[in-house]
Structure formats: C-alpha cells, structure tokens
Design a protein around this motif. Structure first.
Motif, PDB file in Angstrom:
ATOM      1  N   PHE A  18       0.852  -1.177   0.000  1.00 20.37           N
ATOM      2  CA  PHE A  18       0.000   0.000   0.000  1.00 20.37           C
ATOM      3  C   PHE A  18       0.887   1.225   0.000  1.00 20.37           C
ATOM      4  O   PHE A  18       1.712   1.393   0.896  1.00 20.37           O
ATOM      5  N   ARG A  19       0.721   2.049  -0.999  1.00 23.18           N
ATOM      6  CA  ARG A  19       1.467   3.305  -1.082  1.00 23.18           C
ATOM      7  C   ARG A  19       0.465   4.429  -1.239  1.00 23.18           C
ATOM      8  O   ARG A  19      -0.512   4.299  -1.973  1.00 23.18           O
ATOM      9  N   SER A  20       0.712   5.536  -0.578  1.00 23.44           N
ATOM     10  CA  SER A  20      -0.237   6.633  -0.638  1.00 23.44           C
ATOM     11  C   SER A  20       0.491   7.968  -0.571  1.00 23.44           C
ATOM     12  O   SER A  20       1.048   8.316   0.480  1.00 23.44           O
ATOM     13  N   PRO A  21       0.472   8.723  -1.652  1.00 29.24           N
ATOM     14  CA  PRO A  21       1.024  10.083  -1.586  1.00 29.24           C
ATOM     15  C   PRO A  21       0.300  10.939  -0.542  1.00 29.24           C
ATOM     16  O   PRO A  21       0.906  11.783   0.103  1.00 29.24           O
ATOM     17  N   PHE A  22      -0.992  10.679  -0.354  1.00 26.76           N
ATOM     18  CA  PHE A  22      -1.735  11.433   0.661  1.00 26.76           C
ATOM     19  C   PHE A  22      -1.179  11.182   2.061  1.00 26.76           C
ATOM     20  O   PHE A  22      -1.046  12.103   2.866  1.00 26.76           O
ATOM     21  N   LEU A  23      -0.834   9.934   2.359  1.00 29.26           N
ATOM     22  CA  LEU A  23      -0.294   9.642   3.688  1.00 29.26           C
ATOM     23  C   LEU A  23       1.080  10.283   3.901  1.00 29.26           C
ATOM     24  O   LEU A  23       1.416  10.633   5.032  1.00 29.26           O
ATOM     25  N   LEU A  24       1.833  10.471   2.826  1.00 25.63           N
ATOM     26  CA  LEU A  24       3.100  11.201   2.956  1.00 25.63           C
ATOM     27  C   LEU A  24       2.814  12.647   3.338  1.00 25.63           C
ATOM     28  O   LEU A  24       3.449  13.200   4.236  1.00 25.63           O
ATOM     29  N   ARG A  34      -6.210  19.273   0.631  1.00 21.16           N
ATOM     30  CA  ARG A  34      -5.723  17.972   0.144  1.00 21.16           C
ATOM     31  C   ARG A  34      -6.520  16.817   0.758  1.00 21.16           C
ATOM     32  O   ARG A  34      -6.783  15.816   0.096  1.00 21.16           O
ATOM     33  N   ALA A  35      -6.896  16.955   2.010  1.00 20.66           N
ATOM     34  CA  ALA A  35      -7.704  15.915   2.661  1.00 20.66           C
ATOM     35  C   ALA A  35      -9.066  15.805   1.982  1.00 20.66           C
ATOM     36  O   ALA A  35      -9.555  14.690   1.727  1.00 20.66           O
ATOM     37  N   LYS A  36      -9.665  16.932   1.657  1.00 21.32           N
ATOM     38  CA  LYS A  36     -10.959  16.915   0.962  1.00 21.32           C
ATOM     39  C   LYS A  36     -10.822  16.320  -0.438  1.00 21.32           C
ATOM     40  O   LYS A  36     -11.684  15.568  -0.888  1.00 21.32           O
ATOM     41  N   GLU A  37      -9.734  16.659  -1.119  1.00 23.44           N
ATOM     42  CA  GLU A  37      -9.487  16.084  -2.450  1.00 23.44           C
ATOM     43  C   GLU A  37      -9.316  14.569  -2.350  1.00 23.44           C
ATOM     44  O   GLU A  37      -9.843  13.820  -3.176  1.00 23.44           O
ATOM     45  N   HIS A  38      -8.588  14.129  -1.335  1.00 28.45           N
ATOM     46  CA  HIS A  38      -8.378  12.688  -1.154  1.00 28.45           C
ATOM     47  C   HIS A  38      -9.693  11.988  -0.830  1.00 28.45           C
ATOM     48  O   HIS A  38      -9.970  10.895  -1.334  1.00 28.45           O
ATOM     49  N   LEU A  39     -10.492  12.619  -0.021  1.00 26.56           N
ATOM     50  CA  LEU A  39     -11.806  12.072   0.316  1.00 26.56           C
ATOM     51  C   LEU A  39     -12.653  11.914  -0.952  1.00 26.56           C
ATOM     52  O   LEU A  39     -13.325  10.890  -1.139  1.00 26.56           O
ATOM     53  N   GLU A  40     -12.584  12.892  -1.834  1.00 27.95           N
ATOM     54  CA  GLU A  40     -13.332  12.799  -3.095  1.00 27.95           C
ATOM     55  C   GLU A  40     -12.806  11.656  -3.967  1.00 27.95           C
ATOM     56  O   GLU A  40     -13.577  10.942  -4.600  1.00 27.95           O
ATOM     57  N   ARG A  41     -11.484  11.465  -3.991  1.00 24.49           N
ATOM     58  CA  ARG A  41     -10.918  10.346  -4.762  1.00 24.49           C
ATOM     59  C   ARG A  41     -11.374   9.007  -4.184  1.00 24.49           C
ATOM     60  O   ARG A  41     -11.692   8.078  -4.928  1.00 24.49           O
ATOM     61  N   ALA A  89     -11.566   3.710   5.000  1.00 22.42           N
ATOM     62  CA  ALA A  89     -10.683   4.865   4.799  1.00 22.42           C
ATOM     63  C   ALA A  89     -11.494   6.159   4.731  1.00 22.42           C
ATOM     64  O   ALA A  89     -11.120   7.172   5.336  1.00 22.42           O
ATOM     65  N   GLU A  90     -12.607   6.129   4.003  1.00 22.30           N
ATOM     66  CA  GLU A  90     -13.475   7.311   3.923  1.00 22.30           C
ATOM     67  C   GLU A  90     -13.996   7.708   5.298  1.00 22.30           C
ATOM     68  O   GLU A  90     -13.949   8.881   5.671  1.00 22.30           O
ATOM     69  N   ASP A  91     -14.520   6.746   6.032  1.00 29.16           N
ATOM     70  CA  ASP A  91     -15.065   7.032   7.363  1.00 29.16           C
ATOM     71  C   ASP A  91     -13.994   7.620   8.276  1.00 29.16           C
ATOM     72  O   ASP A  91     -14.245   8.580   9.001  1.00 29.16           O
ATOM     73  N   TYR A  92     -12.797   7.038   8.243  1.00 30.38           N
ATOM     74  CA  TYR A  92     -11.727   7.529   9.105  1.00 30.38           C
ATOM     75  C   TYR A  92     -11.363   8.960   8.739  1.00 30.38           C
ATOM     76  O   TYR A  92     -11.221   9.815   9.624  1.00 30.38           O
ATOM     77  N   LEU A  93     -11.229   9.233   7.457  1.00 23.52           N
ATOM     78  CA  LEU A  93     -10.839  10.579   7.040  1.00 23.52           C
ATOM     79  C   LEU A  93     -11.933  11.586   7.379  1.00 23.52           C
ATOM     80  O   LEU A  93     -11.634  12.683   7.875  1.00 23.52           O
ATOM     81  N   ARG A  94     -13.180  11.228   7.145  1.00 18.45           N
ATOM     82  CA  ARG A  94     -14.279  12.151   7.496  1.00 18.45           C
ATOM     83  C   ARG A  94     -14.280  12.447   9.007  1.00 18.45           C
ATOM     84  O   ARG A  94     -14.459  13.579   9.419  1.00 18.45           O
ATOM     85  N   THR A  95     -14.078  11.432   9.801  1.00 20.68           N
ATOM     86  CA  THR A  95     -14.146  11.562  11.255  1.00 20.68           C
ATOM     87  C   THR A  95     -12.927  12.272  11.842  1.00 20.68           C
ATOM     88  O   THR A  95     -13.049  12.976  12.842  1.00 20.68           O
TER      89      THR A  95
END
Length: 182
Positions: free
Chosen positions: A93-99, A115-122, A157-163
């Motif tokens: 698992f690689r994620s530019p967002f997590l970097l 960036r968090a909102k953009e990632h959530l949309e992706r 992942a979506e739930d965690y990021l939203r929360t």
C-alpha cells in the motif's frame, strides 16, 4: 505477485496485447492487484512465450502498426494455478496522501484541509466506480467478492478521514509565515 503472474492472470481470462495488459493493470479490473509498466510487461511476455506459457500472433491493422496478441497455453494455465498455490507476499500500500499527512506539521492548515478533501473525493470516486462495477451484473461471484472487499476497505478509509480530518488539519501550521520568521 509479480508481473509474470499478472500477465498470466489477464490472459487466463482471454487474449490481450501488451497494451491491453498495461491498461487493465493500471485502470482496469486488475489495477487492484499489481501495477505493471510497459517496461516490465513486454519482457515478461517474451519470457512467458520462450517458456511456452503463452503464444502470440501478429494482427495487421489498417493505417497502424500490427498488434501482437497473446494467448495463454495449457501449460500457462497450469503455471498460473501453481503460482496461486504458493505463499502470498504482503499487500503493498502506497499513498502520496499519507506522505502529506505525515508531514502536515510543515504545511499550511488550509492546504492540508484542501488535500484531505481532495483525497476524500478520490476515495468516494473509487467507491462509486466499484459500486458501478458490482451493479453491471457481469461479475462472477469471485469478482463480486473482490469488489465488495475493495468497497469495504475504501469505506473504512473514507469514514476515518471524514471523522478525523479535523485532527490532521490541527497538526498543520496555522500560519507558516509566522513560524518561518521565528
């Protein structure tokens, strides 16, 4: 799983060109397993052909270069099944967002939030794509299981990021110009 096994898995389902294999491994139904570049696909196909696991035929095209279409042999089907019997490697698992999240402390809070909102949309778009695939009705029960697994992972992942998006934004600098001046 390696590129050789990826090629065999795609050819197990039907004939394909090297281009088809690349497309399926990047944006198609095999994109969730192994990413493969043209620089790794074509040597793998050449080796598979030398080993008698695939065959190829050249198909002329009007106004374009001829295409080389690959098919799996019975020995290739056996080799693919044998590969699946072996031990599995770790998921990658690689994620530019997590970097970005890891270094949120050096970034402006507004940028981190954006960036968090953009990632959530992706994540949401990926979930919608899987939902559409599941609804097409052409999926085998095994395909449906894999799609549902992907939807579940993306949903978590979506739930965690939203929360927890506010916590990440809080880690960022409120005013990076002020911190730089100190």
């Amino acid at each position: 799983m390696n590129v050789r096994t990826l090629c065999l898995s795609i050819l197990y389902e039907g004939e394909a060109t090297g281009y088809d294999i690349r497309r399926l491994s990047v944006e198609g139904e095999f994109a969730y397993f192994v990413e493969a570049s043209f620089g790794s696909i074509y040597p793998a196909l050449a080796k598979l052909e030398v080993d008698g696991l695939v065959t190829s035929r050249t198909v002329p095209q009007a106004g374009k270069p001829a295409r080389k279409v690959y098919s799996i042999t019975d020995a290739g089907r056996d080799a693919f099944a044998e590969e699946l019997l072996g031990p599995l490697g770790d998921d990658v698992f690689r994620s530019p967002f997590l970097l970005l999240a890891r270094f949120a402390r050096i970034l402006p809070a507004e940028l981190v939030e954006q960036r968090a909102k953009e990632h959530l949309e992706r994540l949401s778009a990926s979930t919608r794509k899987l939902t559409d695939l599941a609804g097409e009705g052409s999926c085998s029960p095994a395909d449906q299981w894999v799609i549902n697994y992907g939807r579940a992972v993306l949903g978590v992942a979506e739930d965690y990021l939203r929360t927890h998006m506010h916590e990440l934004t809080k880690l960022a600098k409120a005013d990076p110009r002020k911190d730089a001046a100190e």
